[in-house]
Write a protein that holds these residues in place. Structure first.
Motif, PDB file in Angstrom:
ATOM      1  N   GLU A 106       0.496  -1.062   0.170  1.00  0.00           N
ATOM      2  CA  GLU A 106       0.316   0.407  -0.079  1.00  0.00           C
ATOM      3  C   GLU A 106       1.407   1.062   0.188  1.00  0.00           C
ATOM      4  O   GLU A 106       0.472   2.434  -0.890  1.00  0.00           O
ATOM      5  CB  GLU A 106      -0.640   0.330   1.079  1.00  0.00           C
ATOM      6  CG  GLU A 106      -1.879  -1.053   1.040  1.00  0.00           C
ATOM      7  CD  GLU A 106      -2.853  -1.412   2.537  1.00  0.00           C
ATOM      8  OE1 GLU A 106      -2.516  -0.358   3.429  1.00  0.00           O
ATOM      9  OE2 GLU A 106      -3.869  -2.071   2.319  1.00  0.00           O
ATOM     10  N   ARG A 107       1.716   1.231   0.847  1.00  0.00           N
ATOM     11  CA  ARG A 107       2.637   2.461   0.713  1.00  0.00           C
ATOM     12  C   ARG A 107       3.771   2.250  -0.443  1.00  0.00           C
ATOM     13  O   ARG A 107       4.438   3.600  -0.501  1.00  0.00           O
ATOM     14  CB  ARG A 107       3.659   2.294   1.887  1.00  0.00           C
ATOM     15  CG  ARG A 107       3.696   2.648   3.149  1.00  0.00           C
ATOM     16  CD  ARG A 107       3.280   1.786   4.798  1.00  0.00           C
ATOM     17  NE  ARG A 107       2.603   2.289   5.391  1.00  0.00           N
ATOM     18  CZ  ARG A 107       1.151   2.770   5.752  1.00  0.00           C
ATOM     19  NH1 ARG A 107       0.383   1.746   4.489  1.00  0.00           N
ATOM     20  NH2 ARG A 107       0.427   2.935   6.421  1.00  0.00           N
ATOM     21  N   SER A 108       3.919   1.530  -1.408  1.00  0.00           N
ATOM     22  CA  SER A 108       4.558   1.612  -2.392  1.00  0.00           C
ATOM     23  C   SER A 108       3.176   1.957  -3.581  1.00  0.00           C
ATOM     24  O   SER A 108       4.370   2.678  -4.448  1.00  0.00           O
ATOM     25  CB  SER A 108       5.198  -0.189  -2.966  1.00  0.00           C
ATOM     26  OG  SER A 108       6.565   0.158  -2.069  1.00  0.00           O
ATOM     27  N   ALA A 109       2.656   1.920  -3.614  1.00  0.00           N
ATOM     28  CA  ALA A 109       1.039   2.562  -4.642  1.00  0.00           C
ATOM     29  C   ALA A 109       1.213   3.526  -4.993  1.00  0.00           C
ATOM     30  O   ALA A 109       1.265   4.485  -3.459  1.00  0.00           O
ATOM     31  CB  ALA A 109      -0.377   1.855  -3.902  1.00  0.00           C
ATOM     32  N   PRO A 110       1.632   4.414  -6.318  1.00  0.00           N
ATOM     33  CA  PRO A 110       1.285   3.744  -7.669  1.00  0.00           C
ATOM     34  C   PRO A 110       2.194   3.753  -7.777  1.00  0.00           C
ATOM     35  O   PRO A 110       2.763   3.048  -8.298  1.00  0.00           O
ATOM     36  CB  PRO A 110       0.205   5.003  -8.151  1.00  0.00           C
ATOM     37  CG  PRO A 110       0.970   5.978  -7.645  1.00  0.00           C
ATOM     38  CD  PRO A 110       1.011   5.638  -5.772  1.00  0.00           C
ATOM     39  N   ARG A 111       3.357   3.998  -6.946  1.00  0.00           N
ATOM     40  CA  ARG A 111       4.371   3.649  -8.151  1.00  0.00           C
ATOM     41  C   ARG A 111       5.174   2.294  -7.422  1.00  0.00           C
ATOM     42  O   ARG A 111       6.361   1.586  -6.352  1.00  0.00           O
ATOM     43  CB  ARG A 111       5.610   4.320  -7.398  1.00  0.00           C
ATOM     44  CG  ARG A 111       4.941   5.869  -8.248  1.00  0.00           C
ATOM     45  CD  ARG A 111       6.338   6.547  -8.121  1.00  0.00           C
ATOM     46  NE  ARG A 111       6.305   7.824  -8.084  1.00  0.00           N
ATOM     47  CZ  ARG A 111       5.986   9.101  -8.138  1.00  0.00           C
ATOM     48  NH1 ARG A 111       6.334   9.267  -6.352  1.00  0.00           N
ATOM     49  NH2 ARG A 111       5.440  10.465  -8.369  1.00  0.00           N
ATOM     50  N   LEU A 112       4.222   1.197  -7.776  1.00  0.00           N
ATOM     51  CA  LEU A 112       5.060  -0.370  -7.281  1.00  0.00           C
ATOM     52  C   LEU A 112       5.592  -0.791  -8.295  1.00  0.00           C
ATOM     53  O   LEU A 112       5.451  -0.382  -9.146  1.00  0.00           O
ATOM     54  CB  LEU A 112       3.559  -1.228  -7.704  1.00  0.00           C
ATOM     55  CG  LEU A 112       3.637  -2.319  -6.714  1.00  0.00           C
ATOM     56  CD1 LEU A 112       3.910  -2.457  -5.055  1.00  0.00           C
ATOM     57  CD2 LEU A 112       1.964  -3.132  -6.276  1.00  0.00           C
ATOM     58  N   ARG A 113       6.831  -1.564  -8.020  1.00  0.00           N
ATOM     59  CA  ARG A 113       8.042  -2.609  -8.899  1.00  0.00           C
ATOM     60  C   ARG A 113       7.813  -3.569  -8.726  1.00  0.00           C
ATOM     61  O   ARG A 113       7.729  -3.995  -7.292  1.00  0.00           O
ATOM     62  CB  ARG A 113       8.847  -1.616  -8.917  1.00  0.00           C
ATOM     63  CG  ARG A 113       9.068  -0.189  -8.947  1.00  0.00           C
ATOM     64  CD  ARG A 113       8.898   0.139 -10.323  1.00  0.00           C
ATOM     65  NE  ARG A 113       8.786   1.057 -11.161  1.00  0.00           N
ATOM     66  CZ  ARG A 113       8.056   2.398 -10.814  1.00  0.00           C
ATOM     67  NH1 ARG A 113       6.437   2.063 -11.344  1.00  0.00           N
ATOM     68  NH2 ARG A 113       7.870   3.497 -11.421  1.00  0.00           N
ATOM     69  N   PHE A 114       7.765  -4.396  -9.649  1.00  0.00           N
ATOM     70  CA  PHE A 114       8.558  -5.807  -9.311  1.00  0.00           C
ATOM     71  C   PHE A 114       9.449  -6.110  -7.890  1.00  0.00           C
ATOM     72  O   PHE A 114       9.730  -7.308  -7.010  1.00  0.00           O
ATOM     73  CB  PHE A 114       8.994  -5.849 -11.159  1.00  0.00           C
ATOM     74  CG  PHE A 114       9.398  -8.197 -10.607  1.00  0.00           C
ATOM     75  CD1 PHE A 114       7.762  -9.108 -10.327  1.00  0.00           C
ATOM     76  CD2 PHE A 114      10.463  -8.499 -10.347  1.00  0.00           C
ATOM     77  CE1 PHE A 114       8.688 -10.160 -10.122  1.00  0.00           C
ATOM     78  CE2 PHE A 114      10.706  -9.653  -9.991  1.00  0.00           C
ATOM     79  CZ  PHE A 114       9.776 -11.172 -10.185  1.00  0.00           C
ATOM     80  N   TRP A 115      10.424  -5.018  -8.340  1.00  0.00           N
ATOM     81  CA  TRP A 115      11.416  -5.349  -7.278  1.00  0.00           C
ATOM     82  C   TRP A 115      10.851  -5.432  -5.834  1.00  0.00           C
ATOM     83  O   TRP A 115      11.608  -5.920  -4.645  1.00  0.00           O
ATOM     84  CB  TRP A 115      12.418  -4.841  -8.026  1.00  0.00           C
ATOM     85  CG  TRP A 115      12.566  -3.654  -7.068  1.00  0.00           C
ATOM     86  CD1 TRP A 115      12.781  -2.025  -8.570  1.00  0.00           C
ATOM     87  CD2 TRP A 115      12.567  -2.874  -6.745  1.00  0.00           C
ATOM     88  NE1 TRP A 115      12.370  -1.364  -7.765  1.00  0.00           N
ATOM     89  CE2 TRP A 115      12.992  -1.144  -6.429  1.00  0.00           C
ATOM     90  CE3 TRP A 115      13.736  -2.939  -5.075  1.00  0.00           C
ATOM     91  CZ2 TRP A 115      13.090  -0.539  -5.815  1.00  0.00           C
ATOM     92  CZ3 TRP A 115      13.571  -2.475  -4.263  1.00  0.00           C
ATOM     93  CH2 TRP A 115      13.177  -0.424  -4.048  1.00  0.00           C
ATOM     94  N   LYS A 116      10.627  -4.620  -5.594  1.00  0.00           N
ATOM     95  CA  LYS A 116       9.965  -3.877  -4.333  1.00  0.00           C
ATOM     96  C   LYS A 116       9.059  -5.228  -3.386  1.00  0.00           C
ATOM     97  O   LYS A 116       9.292  -5.235  -2.677  1.00  0.00           O
ATOM     98  CB  LYS A 116       8.897  -2.989  -4.410  1.00  0.00           C
ATOM     99  CG  LYS A 116      10.185  -1.515  -4.224  1.00  0.00           C
ATOM    100  CD  LYS A 116       9.027  -0.498  -4.719  1.00  0.00           C
ATOM    101  CE  LYS A 116       9.987   0.867  -4.547  1.00  0.00           C
ATOM    102  NZ  LYS A 116       9.165   1.900  -4.784  1.00  0.00           N
ATOM    103  N   LEU A 117       7.590  -5.260  -4.640  1.00  0.00           N
ATOM    104  CA  LEU A 117       6.932  -7.342  -4.186  1.00  0.00           C
ATOM    105  C   LEU A 117       8.315  -8.050  -3.895  1.00  0.00           C
ATOM    106  O   LEU A 117       7.605  -8.387  -2.671  1.00  0.00           O
ATOM    107  CB  LEU A 117       5.716  -6.967  -5.430  1.00  0.00           C
ATOM    108  CG  LEU A 117       4.816  -5.754  -5.832  1.00  0.00           C
ATOM    109  CD1 LEU A 117       4.014  -6.434  -7.111  1.00  0.00           C
ATOM    110  CD2 LEU A 117       4.294  -6.472  -4.302  1.00  0.00           C
ATOM    111  N   LEU A 118       8.866  -8.508  -4.867  1.00  0.00           N
ATOM    112  CA  LEU A 118       9.637  -9.385  -4.214  1.00  0.00           C
ATOM    113  C   LEU A 118       9.864  -9.287  -3.066  1.00  0.00           C
ATOM    114  O   LEU A 118      10.288 -10.386  -2.420  1.00  0.00           O
ATOM    115  CB  LEU A 118      10.156  -9.413  -5.186  1.00  0.00           C
ATOM    116  CG  LEU A 118      11.471 -10.346  -5.529  1.00  0.00           C
ATOM    117  CD1 LEU A 118      10.775 -11.571  -5.685  1.00  0.00           C
ATOM    118  CD2 LEU A 118      12.724 -11.006  -6.577  1.00  0.00           C
ATOM    119  N   VAL A 119      11.110  -7.993  -3.237  1.00  0.00           N
ATOM    120  CA  VAL A 119      11.357  -7.816  -1.595  1.00  0.00           C
ATOM    121  C   VAL A 119      10.409  -7.945  -0.780  1.00  0.00           C
ATOM    122  O   VAL A 119      10.608  -8.969   0.511  1.00  0.00           O
ATOM    123  CB  VAL A 119      12.392  -6.980  -1.113  1.00  0.00           C
ATOM    124  CG1 VAL A 119      12.516  -6.227   0.180  1.00  0.00           C
ATOM    125  CG2 VAL A 119      13.243  -6.600  -2.338  1.00  0.00           C
TER     126      VAL A 119
END
Length: 193
Positions: A106-119
């Motif tokens: 939620e804190r990464s939205a709207p700039r969500l990236r694959f690498w962030k999700l992977l971490v």
């Protein structure tokens, strides 16, 4: 969308993820003491797709069903005996894992990236679950750290790493195609900033 409509949508999605969690536990490879299932994949997706509150709620619904004896746990099991058994630490960590993954997403939205999700999936979806599961397994089976890691962590790292990649890819695609999560803050307009 009204608040009521959004709430109903979120309840339906939480119920769907609880059902997915139940189904993913029925496809199991019985490796003692911890069976191999797709449940950690669904836990990661619940957090990264539904967000902190609803992701944790969906997993909590699943655990409540299992606690009341509904055969939703791995291998069609249910009841408190399974939840306090050797694998209970893994299961009890799932709501916290889904919450933390969702919170970070939620804190990464709207700039969500694959690498962030992977971490997020590796740290909260793997490491946290391993920590809780290993500690509980050490306590319940009276194992030392090496034995608990050998039986409850090391064999699962390659498969869980693949699950984290799959969850990150799927969550990113779902969030872009159908943004369920609302960004915590509005994006900054570079023209006015």
């Amino acid at each position: 969308m009204t608040k009521r409509t959004a709430r109903i949508r979120n309840m339906v999605l939480a119920a769907m993820f609880a059902a997915l969690l139940a189904v993913s536990g029925q496809i199991a490879i019985p490796v003692p003491p911890v069976p191999v299932t797709l449940q950690t994949l669904v836990v990661m997706l619940a957090g990264s797709v539904l967000g902190a509150r609803w992701g944790a709620t969906s997993v909590a619904i699943f655990i409540l069903l299992g606690a009341f004896g509904v055969p939703v746990l791995s291998g069609g099991q249910g009841g408190l005996a399974v939840l306090v058994g050797p694998t209970g630490g893994y299961i009890w960590s799932w709501p916290l894992a889904a919450f933390l993954i969702g919170w970070m997403t939620e804190r990464s939205a709207p700039r969500l990236r694959f690498w962030k999700l992977l971490v997020y999936h590796v740290v909260w979806g793997m490491a946290l679950i391993y920590l809780c599961g290993t500690l509980w397994m050490m306590f319940s089976l009276e194992l030392d750290v090496r034995a608990a890691l050998a039986g409850g962590v090391l064999p699962f790292i390659p498969g869980d790493a693949v699950k984290a990649v799959v969850a990150s890819t799927a969550a990113l695609s779902l969030n872009r195609a159908w943004p369920i999560l609302r960004p915590r803050r509005e994006p900054v307009d570079e023209k006015t900033a």
